[in-house]
Write an enzyme that holds these catalytic residues in place. Structure first.
Site, PDB file in Angstrom:
ATOM      1  CD  GLU A  15      -3.247   0.185   0.332  1.00 44.44           C
ATOM      2  OE1 GLU A  15      -2.866   1.280  -0.187  1.00 44.44           O
ATOM      3  OE2 GLU A  15      -4.410  -0.224   0.226  1.00 44.44           O
ATOM      4  NE  ARG A 103      -4.770  -2.770   8.816  1.00 44.62           N
ATOM      5  CZ  ARG A 103      -5.124  -2.342   7.613  1.00 44.62           C
ATOM      6  NH1 ARG A 103      -5.088  -1.036   7.338  1.00 44.62           N
ATOM      7  NH2 ARG A 103      -5.534  -3.184   6.674  1.00 44.62           N
ATOM      8  CG  ASN A 105      -7.010   1.117   4.782  1.00 42.03           C
ATOM      9  OD1 ASN A 105      -6.175   0.219   4.645  1.00 42.03           O
ATOM     10  ND2 ASN A 105      -7.948   1.347   3.897  1.00 42.03           N
ATOM     11  CG  ASP A 123     -13.616  -9.430  11.540  1.00 39.67           C
ATOM     12  OD1 ASP A 123     -13.746  -9.754  10.333  1.00 39.67           O
ATOM     13  OD2 ASP A 123     -14.201 -10.014  12.469  1.00 39.67           O
ATOM     14  CG  ASN A 154      -9.022   2.199   0.454  1.00 35.45           C
ATOM     15  OD1 ASN A 154      -7.886   2.635   0.280  1.00 35.45           O
ATOM     16  ND2 ASN A 154      -9.264   0.924   0.718  1.00 35.45           N
ATOM     17  CG  ASP A 206      -7.679  -0.902  -2.270  1.00 33.11           C
ATOM     18  OD1 ASP A 206      -7.132  -0.104  -1.480  1.00 33.11           O
ATOM     19  OD2 ASP A 206      -7.713  -2.123  -2.069  1.00 33.11           O
TER      20      ASP A 206
END
Length: 296
Positions: A15, A103, A105, A123, A154, A206
């Site tokens: 990423e 977390r 991203n 999750d 995102n 994404d």
């Protein structure tokens, strides 16, 4: 369209690619491994450094000796490679996640050098709307919550003049890309509206990048494609990569005319995509913009 594998990195989740113009090098992260990677264009050398927790998104600091600003698990950190060749980290701002197991991203700087990062529950199957988007200002300033009610924020990107912000939610239940008007003085988005409904196109939205013409490039996760949308939301072109899960793209190279794409290497049988987790270079047919550095 030529697609070249530049690093068979086998990243679990590659990423946040960022082109470093003075080093003529591409940096990126492998999120679950907590690694910062670098590939040098001059000789193809690839190396990585280990952080002390998951490392999700990065942006260069304006002062070269300050290294990188990074969204990680527990907050926003400054990362520097020390003389021993290891990675030092210093906490700039902790984050109060909505629950355990979260977390950061996707993230990057706006055109004025403010750092933005979104948080998510690891999750994803829970589909919990506990994700949020934060803005980090100057050093010593707390993280500021800007948007919430997200699952997997995102696709964060800014138009060439900085007055439009893009954001997506890549969760299968959402798959939307939004546009916002962006106040460049205060660093606040408003007037949120749907830009692209990605359920109408192959792949979940994404990571993203914006080119010099204002085109919005978004990785179509699960479809092995990178799409370009014009500023009015029209699909202009789609480029393919030899993996199913491209994760994020970035412009780089000497002329900023190469599109670098990181990818995800899922568990299981990879016979049909042995290069999953690799980093690729594409010829997109347009030039990009230098990624803004953090000026906090």
């Amino acid at each position: 369209m030529h697609c070249e594998l530049i690093v068979d990195a086998r990243n679990a989740t590659g990423e946040s690619p960022v082109w470093h113009p003075t080093e003529n090098a591409l940096y990126w992260v492998d999120i679950p491994a907590g690694q910062l990677h670098r590939w040098r264009a001059s000789d193809g050398a690839h190396q990585h450094w280990q952080a002390n927790e998951m490392l999700a998104c990065i942006a260069r600091c304006a002062s070269p000796d300050r290294g990188w600003i990074a969204g990680m698990q527990s907050g926003v950190f400054q990362l520097t490679v020390n003389a021993q060749g290891t990675l030092d980290s210093r906490l700039l701002s902790p984050v109060e996640h909505a629950r355990e197991g979260m977390r950061f991203n996707d993230g990057r700087c706006d055109r004025q050098g403010r750092f933005w990062a979104g948080s998510m529950l690891m999750d994803m199957q829970q589909g919990a709307r506990v994700g949020a988007l934060y803005r980090q200002g100057g050093e010593g300033q707390a993280l500021r919550l800007q948007l919430d009610d997200l699952i997997v924020p995102n696709g964060l990107a800014f138009s060439p003049d900085g007055t439009r912000m893009y954001l997506s939610d890549s969760h299968p239940d959402v798959q939307a890309i939004w546009a916002f008007d962006y106040d460049i003085d205060s660093g606040t988005p408003h007037n949120r509206r749907l830009f692209v409904d990605m359920r109408e196109y192959p792949g979940r939205p994404d990571g993203a990048a914006v080119d010099a013409e204002g085109g919005y490039w978004i990785c179509g996760n699960d479809a092995g494609l990178v799409h370009r949308f014009t500023p009015d939301g029209r699909l202009d072109r789609s480029l393919s990569v030899p993996v199913k899960k491209p994760a994020m793209c970035a412009f780089g190279g000497a002329g900023l005319d190469t599109l670098f794409v990181t990818s995800i290497r899922p568990a299981g049988d990879l016979a049909d995509q042995p290069l999953a987790g690799g980093v690729f270079a594409l010829n997109p047919g347009v030039k990009g913009l230098e990624e803004p550095a953090y000026r906090g």
